[in-house]
Design a protein around this motif. Structure first.
Motif, PDB file in Angstrom:
ATOM      1  N   VAL A  55      76.025  11.281 -49.853  1.00 29.84           N
ATOM      2  CA  VAL A  55      76.476  11.829 -48.435  1.00 29.84           C
ATOM      3  C   VAL A  55      75.974  13.150 -47.503  1.00 29.84           C
ATOM      4  CG1 VAL A  55      78.581  11.358 -46.895  1.00 29.84           C
ATOM      5  CG2 VAL A  55      78.802   9.998 -48.580  1.00 29.84           C
ATOM      6  N   LYS A  56      76.338  14.288 -48.487  1.00 26.77           N
ATOM      7  CA  LYS A  56      75.736  15.684 -47.159  1.00 26.77           C
ATOM      8  C   LYS A  56      74.282  15.303 -47.215  1.00 26.77           C
ATOM      9  CE  LYS A  56      75.941  20.397 -46.717  1.00 26.77           C
ATOM     10  NZ  LYS A  56      74.912  19.968 -46.842  1.00 26.77           N
ATOM     11  N   ALA A  57      73.232  15.196 -48.006  1.00 27.51           N
ATOM     12  CA  ALA A  57      71.958  15.111 -47.682  1.00 27.51           C
ATOM     13  C   ALA A  57      71.518  13.782 -46.799  1.00 27.51           C
ATOM     14  CB  ALA A  57      71.266  14.526 -49.404  1.00 27.51           C
ATOM     15  N   ALA A  58      72.230  13.171 -46.801  1.00 27.31           N
ATOM     16  CA  ALA A  58      72.077  11.524 -45.981  1.00 27.31           C
ATOM     17  C   ALA A  58      72.497  12.520 -44.604  1.00 27.31           C
ATOM     18  CB  ALA A  58      72.852  10.631 -46.667  1.00 27.31           C
ATOM     19  N   MET A 377      91.992  10.234 -31.796  1.00 27.24           N
ATOM     20  CA  MET A 377      92.111   9.345 -31.623  1.00 27.24           C
ATOM     21  C   MET A 377      90.314   8.811 -31.455  1.00 27.24           C
ATOM     22  SD  MET A 377      94.941   8.040 -28.291  1.00 27.24           S
ATOM     23  CE  MET A 377      94.161   9.307 -27.045  1.00 27.24           C
ATOM     24  N   GLU A 378      89.702   9.409 -31.133  1.00 28.44           N
ATOM     25  CA  GLU A 378      88.610   8.993 -31.215  1.00 28.44           C
ATOM     26  C   GLU A 378      87.637   9.022 -32.491  1.00 28.44           C
ATOM     27  OE1 GLU A 378      86.488   8.327 -28.908  1.00 28.44           O
ATOM     28  OE2 GLU A 378      87.928   8.668 -26.864  1.00 28.44           O
ATOM     29  N   TYR A 379      88.279   9.852 -33.216  1.00 26.96           N
ATOM     30  CA  TYR A 379      88.230  10.320 -34.909  1.00 26.96           C
ATOM     31  C   TYR A 379      88.919   8.390 -35.441  1.00 26.96           C
ATOM     32  CZ  TYR A 379      87.501  11.214 -39.799  1.00 26.96           C
ATOM     33  OH  TYR A 379      86.708  10.718 -40.314  1.00 26.96           O
ATOM     34  N   GLU A 380      90.391   7.866 -34.750  1.00 25.80           N
ATOM     35  CA  GLU A 380      90.403   6.975 -36.017  1.00 25.80           C
ATOM     36  C   GLU A 380      89.460   5.739 -34.939  1.00 25.80           C
ATOM     37  OE1 GLU A 380      95.355   8.024 -34.870  1.00 25.80           O
ATOM     38  OE2 GLU A 380      94.415   6.859 -33.572  1.00 25.80           O
ATOM     39  N   ALA A 381      89.650   5.862 -33.907  1.00 27.97           N
ATOM     40  CA  ALA A 381      88.212   4.512 -33.281  1.00 27.97           C
ATOM     41  C   ALA A 381      87.403   4.327 -33.931  1.00 27.97           C
ATOM     42  CB  ALA A 381      88.214   4.298 -31.758  1.00 27.97           C
ATOM     43  N   ASP A 382      86.356   5.513 -34.162  1.00 31.00           N
ATOM     44  CA  ASP A 382      84.608   5.645 -35.325  1.00 31.00           C
ATOM     45  C   ASP A 382      85.514   5.212 -36.886  1.00 31.00           C
ATOM     46  OD1 ASP A 382      84.184   6.982 -33.421  1.00 31.00           O
ATOM     47  OD2 ASP A 382      83.493   8.859 -34.679  1.00 31.00           O
ATOM     48  N   MET A 383      87.020   5.739 -36.963  1.00 26.98           N
ATOM     49  CA  MET A 383      87.001   4.569 -38.855  1.00 26.98           C
ATOM     50  C   MET A 383      87.487   2.672 -38.471  1.00 26.98           C
ATOM     51  SD  MET A 383      87.104   6.581 -40.775  1.00 26.98           S
ATOM     52  CE  MET A 383      85.965   7.989 -39.700  1.00 26.98           C
ATOM     53  N   THR A 426      80.230  15.986 -37.482  1.00 21.42           N
ATOM     54  CA  THR A 426      81.889  14.642 -38.154  1.00 21.42           C
ATOM     55  C   THR A 426      81.384  12.824 -38.506  1.00 21.42           C
ATOM     56  OG1 THR A 426      82.847  16.815 -37.482  1.00 21.42           O
ATOM     57  CG2 THR A 426      84.312  14.768 -37.845  1.00 21.42           C
ATOM     58  N   ARG A 427      81.061  12.648 -37.220  1.00 24.76           N
ATOM     59  CA  ARG A 427      80.511  11.335 -37.578  1.00 24.76           C
ATOM     60  C   ARG A 427      79.883  10.319 -38.158  1.00 24.76           C
ATOM     61  NH1 ARG A 427      81.464   9.885 -30.847  1.00 24.76           N
ATOM     62  NH2 ARG A 427      83.278   8.493 -31.167  1.00 24.76           N
ATOM     63  N   ILE A 428      78.551  10.979 -38.070  1.00 25.30           N
ATOM     64  CA  ILE A 428      78.081  10.590 -39.542  1.00 25.30           C
ATOM     65  C   ILE A 428      78.431  10.871 -40.707  1.00 25.30           C
ATOM     66  CG2 ILE A 428      75.400  10.936 -40.031  1.00 25.30           C
ATOM     67  CD1 ILE A 428      74.548  12.089 -36.573  1.00 25.30           C
ATOM     68  N   THR A 429      78.851  12.093 -41.183  1.00 27.33           N
ATOM     69  CA  THR A 429      79.607  11.531 -41.993  1.00 27.33           C
ATOM     70  C   THR A 429      80.527  11.021 -42.047  1.00 27.33           C
ATOM     71  OG1 THR A 429      79.507  14.902 -41.679  1.00 27.33           O
ATOM     72  CG2 THR A 429      80.771  13.398 -43.857  1.00 27.33           C
ATOM     73  N   ALA A 430      81.252  10.903 -41.841  1.00 23.90           N
ATOM     74  CA  ALA A 430      81.928   8.999 -41.436  1.00 23.90           C
ATOM     75  C   ALA A 430      81.552   7.951 -41.955  1.00 23.90           C
ATOM     76  CB  ALA A 430      82.526  10.058 -40.608  1.00 23.90           C
ATOM     77  N   ALA A 431      80.443   8.647 -41.186  1.00 28.14           N
ATOM     78  CA  ALA A 431      79.256   6.915 -41.644  1.00 28.14           C
ATOM     79  C   ALA A 431      78.828   7.150 -42.797  1.00 28.14           C
ATOM     80  CB  ALA A 431      78.525   6.546 -40.340  1.00 28.14           C
ATOM     81  N   MET A 432      78.752   7.921 -43.076  1.00 24.62           N
ATOM     82  CA  MET A 432      77.563   8.011 -45.084  1.00 24.62           C
ATOM     83  C   MET A 432      78.635   7.727 -45.523  1.00 24.62           C
ATOM     84  SD  MET A 432      74.535   7.725 -43.592  1.00 24.62           S
ATOM     85  CE  MET A 432      74.461   6.944 -42.415  1.00 24.62           C
ATOM     86  N   ARG A 433      80.114   7.825 -45.566  1.00 24.22           N
ATOM     87  CA  ARG A 433      80.797   7.898 -46.647  1.00 24.22           C
ATOM     88  C   ARG A 433      81.365   7.389 -46.863  1.00 24.22           C
ATOM     89  NH1 ARG A 433      85.426  11.515 -44.549  1.00 24.22           N
ATOM     90  NH2 ARG A 433      85.934   9.707 -43.452  1.00 24.22           N
ATOM     91  N   TRP A 434      81.466   5.657 -45.429  1.00 23.22           N
ATOM     92  CA  TRP A 434      81.593   4.520 -45.424  1.00 23.22           C
ATOM     93  C   TRP A 434      80.656   4.181 -46.144  1.00 23.22           C
ATOM     94  CZ3 TRP A 434      80.220  -0.162 -44.565  1.00 23.22           C
ATOM     95  CH2 TRP A 434      80.778  -1.089 -44.496  1.00 23.22           C
ATOM     96  N   LYS A 435      79.476   4.282 -46.116  1.00 30.67           N
ATOM     97  CA  LYS A 435      78.602   3.382 -46.245  1.00 30.67           C
ATOM     98  C   LYS A 435      78.377   3.706 -47.385  1.00 30.67           C
ATOM     99  CE  LYS A 435      73.009   2.974 -45.999  1.00 30.67           C
ATOM    100  NZ  LYS A 435      71.824   3.852 -45.508  1.00 30.67           N
ATOM    101  N   ALA A 436      78.357   4.805 -48.290  1.00 29.38           N
ATOM    102  CA  ALA A 436      78.929   5.285 -50.145  1.00 29.38           C
ATOM    103  C   ALA A 436      79.938   4.536 -50.736  1.00 29.38           C
ATOM    104  CB  ALA A 436      78.193   6.801 -50.040  1.00 29.38           C
TER     105      ALA A 436
END
Ligand SMILES: [Zn+2]
Length: 451
Positions: A55-58, A377-383, A426-436
């Motif tokens: 995730v971190k490398a991504a 709330m923005e982070y929740e919306a990201d999830m 923060t947002r890209i980390t959440a996205a890549m974590r979801w992807k992983a």
């Protein structure tokens, strides 16, 4: 609501930081001037079948896609914004102090009193003068912040005349709404005396609900043209995602923000019957379908999780505390300096500059609080958006576009204090974590694409 009206309204409705909080769900969520590039270049997905997804490398690979000079520029733009919070506060304090110290405020009150004997009308006439004078005194700041600085960083398309026109419209709205609100508030002060602030807060909240309710229908169209999205290749998947998430939408709105800005943005606005999801023409023109889907999934998250109502609730709590603070501050200051300023009590409308000064102080101190409420709330919306759109790479690309005007990789304290949306990292980390967690072979119960 548009970025141009909001700050103005906020100031003139005597609320500064509170309205941006409430409308955080209705403000731009993504912005860029850069063309979106295919995610393949930096997407580490090629290696996933052999090695575990890092995730971190991504995330680092995504962040590295932004050239250093571009990073430096957007960092400078965003960090400059930290100082603007301070300078805006200072500018307001100076403007209010001038009005009190040189008795411009009492002169405006006296003029209003000479024009009519009807007290609510006196308040309205004073309010108009106050709003115009405040706008004039802070105009240099507004021009620098809203026009020159935006052009300096390549974020604006507008000519000065077009910008001025938007300011004039914003001023007109502020005058109308501000005068009505102030008539109500001063009416309460005169009728209720000491306990005015409780009902003042209630009136203010009711007024804000009203403003948010009418904004998509009566305010936003004064700044931009709203049309229904027609392109079936984009409309169909968006409406499908809406139906899948229980949103009874039959239309998606597009607005011509390219008139003002190069930013990509989308928002949820309105309340109850006026609620709508809109995207701007920049988003439509610059983004790929997965990127649009990721953004719309985020906006739908605001809708499904009732962020407008939760924002209103948070605003209500802060408003009650704020009104109590202003009531206390007004009484303390008037006891000390009231004679010098020619203001006898808080029922005198000439006290308004002092009230605005106190509210802006409250809003200034509250910056990290309101930012954190919004950012959460923005982070929740990201999830929600990741789950709804299943487009982690599209989301990450849009997050990079935000890096055009929001520093991508801040420190944790910096993010806590200054960010009303999560940072790019923060947002890209959440996205890549979801992807992983959704890759074939991940320990997730079942990926949405492999039910
Ligand atoms: Zn959002």
């Amino acid at each position: 609501m548009s970025r141009t009206v909001l700050p103005m309204l906020a100031v003139l409705l005597v609320i500064f930081v509170l309205v941006p909080l409430l409308t955080s769900a209705a403000t731009a969520d993504a912005a860029t001037m850069a063309q979106s590039t295919a995610p393949v270049a930096a997407s580490p997905s090629a290696g996933v079948s052999i090695a575990p997804f890092d995730v971190k490398a991504a995330v680092d690979a995504y962040l590295a896609k932004v050239p250093p000079d571009q990073r430096a520029r957007s960092d400078a733009y965003f960090e400059g914004g930290y100082w603007l919070i301070l300078w805006d506060f200072v500018a307001t304090v100076v403007a209010m102090w001038l009005m009190l110290r040189f008795r411009w405020s009492t002169a405006m009150r006296d003029l209003a009193d000479r024009m009519t004997r009807f007290r609510p009308l006196q308040t309205a006439i004073y309010s108009v003068q106050f709003i115009v004078l405040y706008t004039l005194l802070t105009f240099p700041m507004a021009v620098y912040e809203g026009y020159f600085r935006e052009h300096q960083y390549g974020l604006s398309n507008q000519t000065f005349v077009a910008w001025l026109r938007d300011q004039a419209v914003g001023l007109a709205i502020s005058i109308v709404l501000g005068a009505v609100l102030l008539m109500v508030l001063f009416g309460l002060v005169r009728r209720l005396g000491k306990s005015w602030w409780v009902w003042g807060a209630v009136a203010f909240i009711a007024f804000t609900v009203f403003a948010v309710l009418i904004a998509p229908v009566y305010i936003s169209p004064l700044f931009n043209k709203y049309t229904k999205l027609e392109d079936p290749k984009i409309k169909a998947p968006i409406l499908s995602m809406a139906r899948a998430n229980g949103i009874p939408a039959t239309d998606v709105y597009v607005f011509d923000e390219s008139r003002q800005s190069k930013r990509v943005s989308a928002n949820v606005s309105g309340l109850a019957g006026t609620t709508r999801i809109s995207l701007n023409d920049n988003l439509l023109n610059r983004c790929t379908l997965p990127e649009i889907e990721a953004t719309m999934g985020h906006e739908m998250g605001h809708y499904v999780m009732n962020h407008q109502y939760k924002g209103l609730l948070a605003l209500s709590v802060l408003a009650v505390i704020g009104f109590a603070f202003v009531n206390w501050g007004l009484n303390v200051c008037l006891r000390r300096w009231g004679g010098k300023w020619g203001i006898s009590d808080i029922g005198d409308v000439a006290v308004l500059p002092l009230a605005v000064l106190l509210i802006s102080f409250y809003g200034f101190l509250l910056t990290p609080v309101t930012n954190t409420i919004s950012r959460t709330m923005e982070y929740e919306a990201d999830m929600f958006g990741l789950n709804a759109s299943q487009q982690p790479d599209g989301g990450a690309e849009v997050d990079l576009m935000l890096g055009e005007y929001r520093k991508l990789d801040p420190g944790p304290i910096e993010e806590f204090i200054f960010y009303d949306h999560p940072s790019g990292r923060t947002r890209i980390t959440a996205a890549m974590r979801w992807k992983a967690e959704h890759l074939p072979g991940a320990a997730a119960p079942s990926g949405p694409t492999q039910p």
